[in-house]
Every structure is written in structure tokens, then in C-alpha cells.
Design a protein around this motif. Structure first.
Motif, short mmCIF file in Angstrom:
data_model
loop_
_atom_site.label_atom_id
_atom_site.label_comp_id
_atom_site.label_asym_id
_atom_site.label_seq_id
_atom_site.Cartn_x
_atom_site.Cartn_y
_atom_site.Cartn_z
N ARG A 91 -2.44 2.55 -7.54
CA ARG A 91 -2.31 3.68 -6.62
C ARG A 91 -3.04 4.93 -7.10
O ARG A 91 -3.54 5.70 -6.28
CB ARG A 91 -0.82 3.99 -6.39
CG ARG A 91 -0.07 2.93 -5.61
CD ARG A 91 1.35 3.34 -5.29
NE ARG A 91 2.16 3.48 -6.51
CZ ARG A 91 2.60 4.64 -6.97
NH1 ARG A 91 2.32 5.76 -6.34
NH2 ARG A 91 3.34 4.68 -8.05
N LYS A 101 -7.91 4.86 -8.81
CA LYS A 101 -8.80 4.14 -7.90
C LYS A 101 -10.23 4.05 -8.46
O LYS A 101 -10.88 3.00 -8.32
CB LYS A 101 -8.80 4.85 -6.54
CG LYS A 101 -9.50 4.08 -5.44
CD LYS A 101 -9.28 4.78 -4.10
CE LYS A 101 -10.03 4.07 -2.99
NZ LYS A 101 -9.82 4.75 -1.68
N TYR A 134 -10.13 -2.33 -0.88
CA TYR A 134 -8.98 -1.49 -1.27
C TYR A 134 -8.15 -1.10 -0.04
O TYR A 134 -6.91 -1.15 -0.07
CB TYR A 134 -9.46 -0.24 -1.99
CG TYR A 134 -8.34 0.54 -2.63
CD1 TYR A 134 -7.88 0.23 -3.90
CD2 TYR A 134 -7.72 1.59 -1.94
CE1 TYR A 134 -6.84 0.95 -4.49
CE2 TYR A 134 -6.68 2.31 -2.52
CZ TYR A 134 -6.25 1.99 -3.78
OH TYR A 134 -5.20 2.69 -4.36
N GLU A 173 -4.26 -2.05 0.40
CA GLU A 173 -3.24 -1.01 0.58
C GLU A 173 -2.27 -1.40 1.69
O GLU A 173 -1.06 -1.22 1.56
CB GLU A 173 -3.90 0.32 0.93
CG GLU A 173 -4.32 1.16 -0.25
CD GLU A 173 -4.71 2.56 0.18
OE1 GLU A 173 -4.25 3.53 -0.47
OE2 GLU A 173 -5.47 2.70 1.16
N ALA A 201 1.59 -2.74 0.84
CA ALA A 201 2.49 -1.62 1.11
C ALA A 201 3.98 -1.98 0.97
O ALA A 201 4.72 -1.26 0.28
CB ALA A 201 2.21 -1.04 2.50
#
Length: 260
Positions: free
Chosen positions: A194, A197, A220, A224, A228
Motif C-alpha cells: 500500500r 508503490k 497495480y 488494488e 481490497a
């Protein structure tokens, strides 16, 4: 699959025919699971067969003998040598060499028993053959745990594999969570994924042997979305549609408005 991967698949088939007590895993198992209809054209090239050898009483010599017979049934010119003895937290390692003693591929057999496997069908020598490999939930649980941990920078290949698997449908969120916790593991914080990056991008861009490798921003962004509910530690009955997480639909009995 390239020609070397096809050769490895034949060896896996011969091990299966010999009833070797192996649950296959890793990139070759991913190839096996997706062979019918690969969900995306991205392909991570591998030079390894990975598996878990069931049972605690097998010596490295037993493994080598079984493996060598399977290899010779595919190509008698190949040989098998042990390069790593099994130990706690270490798998047995074998190199498959050609007639010039050059490495063709590598085989790793761990000795971790688990119930998360299924049979994948291939057609081998004109007949159906069922090869035992880790389930999709098992593959995802292992790779998501790696991504959730600080070692994600050394496991950029897991980013690719989860990206590939995220294009398939009907991933069950609770099944993946159950598989994680059944092994006594706790999901990490995803802190590095998180917050670092740029470092993750650097590690990913160094990763070689990926056909049709997606741009990092595309990879990415998709991860994500897919990761999640794991990042948020959601324990809800959600199913992945191939593009998003959705709650299972409830089918109510149809009613007819009779009016007055």
C-alpha cells in the motif's frame, strides 16, 4: 506453454501415472489450472516443477528414483541429480540435465501435507489423465499472504500470478480466507504493497520471463481492486465476477400480481 514447459508437463503426467504421492503447485500448476481457457494472455514462463510430496517416510533417494523413471519415460537422454537435501523448511531439489550436462529444468519437492487439492484433466498420449494440483484458493492464499508481507519485493512473480488469476471468475472470498487460516497463518497488513508503490514498481519491472507483461499501473490498479477485501479484512460472502466483488444473488420465488 513453451516447449520446455510442455516437456515438464509430460514429466508431471508420468509422475501421475506412476502414482507418485505429489500435489503439484507453483507456475506449472497454474498452467495446468488455466490450460483449458487461459483468462488472459499474460504468461509467466517457468523452468521449475514444484510440488509437495505426501508422507514423511520418503527419502531423497526414493524421490530421485521415482522422478528419474518418469523423466526417462519422457526422454531417456535426460538425467536427474540431487542438488539440495530436504530439511526443515527446505524442499528437496533436483536438476534435470541433458546429455551435455546442461540444466533443462529444476524440480522441488516439499513435504507439507494439506487437503487443498483437486484433479485437473489433461489429454496425455491420446487419453484423459487427471493430475493432482493445488486448488485455485490454495494458490491464491499462498500468493496473497506473500503480497501482504514485507517479502513482497522478493515475490514480484506473485503479483503477476494473482493478476492472472484475477481474470477468472467465481473466486470465493471466504474460501480463500479459510484456506489461509487452515494453515495456521495470519494475513499481513499489506503495508509495503500500500505505501511503497515506487519500490514495488522497481521490483516488478526487474521481473523477467513474463510474456505480454502488463504495465505496472494497470497491474497495480487491478490488484488494488482484487485485494481490497483482504486488505480491509472483510469476512463476507463475496464472489469475484472477473472484474469486481459481488454479494451472492438471492433468488426469490416468483410471485404473480393477480390484481383485483
Amino acid at each position: 506453454m513453451n516447449e520446455n514447459e510442455k516437456l515438464m508437463m509430460k514429466v508431471m503426467a508420468e509422475l501421475t501415472k506412476a502414482k507418485a504421492p505429489i500435489i503439484f503447485k507453483g507456475a506449472m500448476n497454474l498452467n495446468l489450472a488455466l490450460q483449458e481457457a487461459p483468462p488472459v494472455k499474460v504468461h509467466r514462463i517457468t523452468h521449475d516443477i514444484d510440488g509437495d510430496w505426501l508422507g514423511a517416510n520418503h527419502t531423497v533417494e526414493t524421490m530421485r528414483d521415482v522422478l528419474e523413471k518418469a523423466v526417462h519415460r519422457v526422454d531417456p537422454s535426460l538425467s536427474v541429480v540431487v542438488f539440495r537435501e530436504p530439511a526443515e523448511e527446505k524442499s528437496a531439489g533436483f536438476r534435470i540435465l541433458d546429455a551435455d550436462k546442461e540444466r533443462v529444468f529444476k524440480v522441488d519437492f516439499g513435504q507439507r501435507s494439506h487437503p487443498f487439492y483437486q484433479d485437473y484433466q489433461i489429454i496425455y498420449q491420446g487419453k484423459p489423465l487427471y493430475i493432482r494440483g493445488a486448488t485455485r484458493s490454495k494458490m491464491l492464499s499462498d500468493k496473497i499472504c506473500a503480497i501482504a508481507s514485507p517479502k513482497v519485493f522478493r515475490r514480484a512473480k506473485d503479483l503477476v500470478d494473482v493478476y492472472i488469476l484475477s481474470h477468472s471468475k467465481d473466486v470465493n472470498l471466504l474460501d480463500v480466507h479459510r484456506t489461509i487460516h487452515a494453515g495456521g497463518r495470519t494475513l499481513g497488513s499489506f503495508e509495503e504493497f500500500r505505501t511503497r508503490k515506487d519500490d514495488l514498481k522497481h521490483a516488478y519491472e526487474k521481473l523477467a520471463n513474463v510474456e505480454n507483461k502488463p504495465d505496472f499501473s494497470a497491474l497495480y490498479g487491478r490488484l488494488e481492486t482484487f485485494l481490497a477485501p483482504f486488505i480491509e479484512k472483510k469476512l463476507r460472502p463475496l464472489t469475484w465476477t472477473g472484474e469486481a466483488w459481488a454479494a451472492p444473488q438471492r433468488h426469490a420465488a416468483g410471485t404473480k400480481n393477480m390484481g383485483r
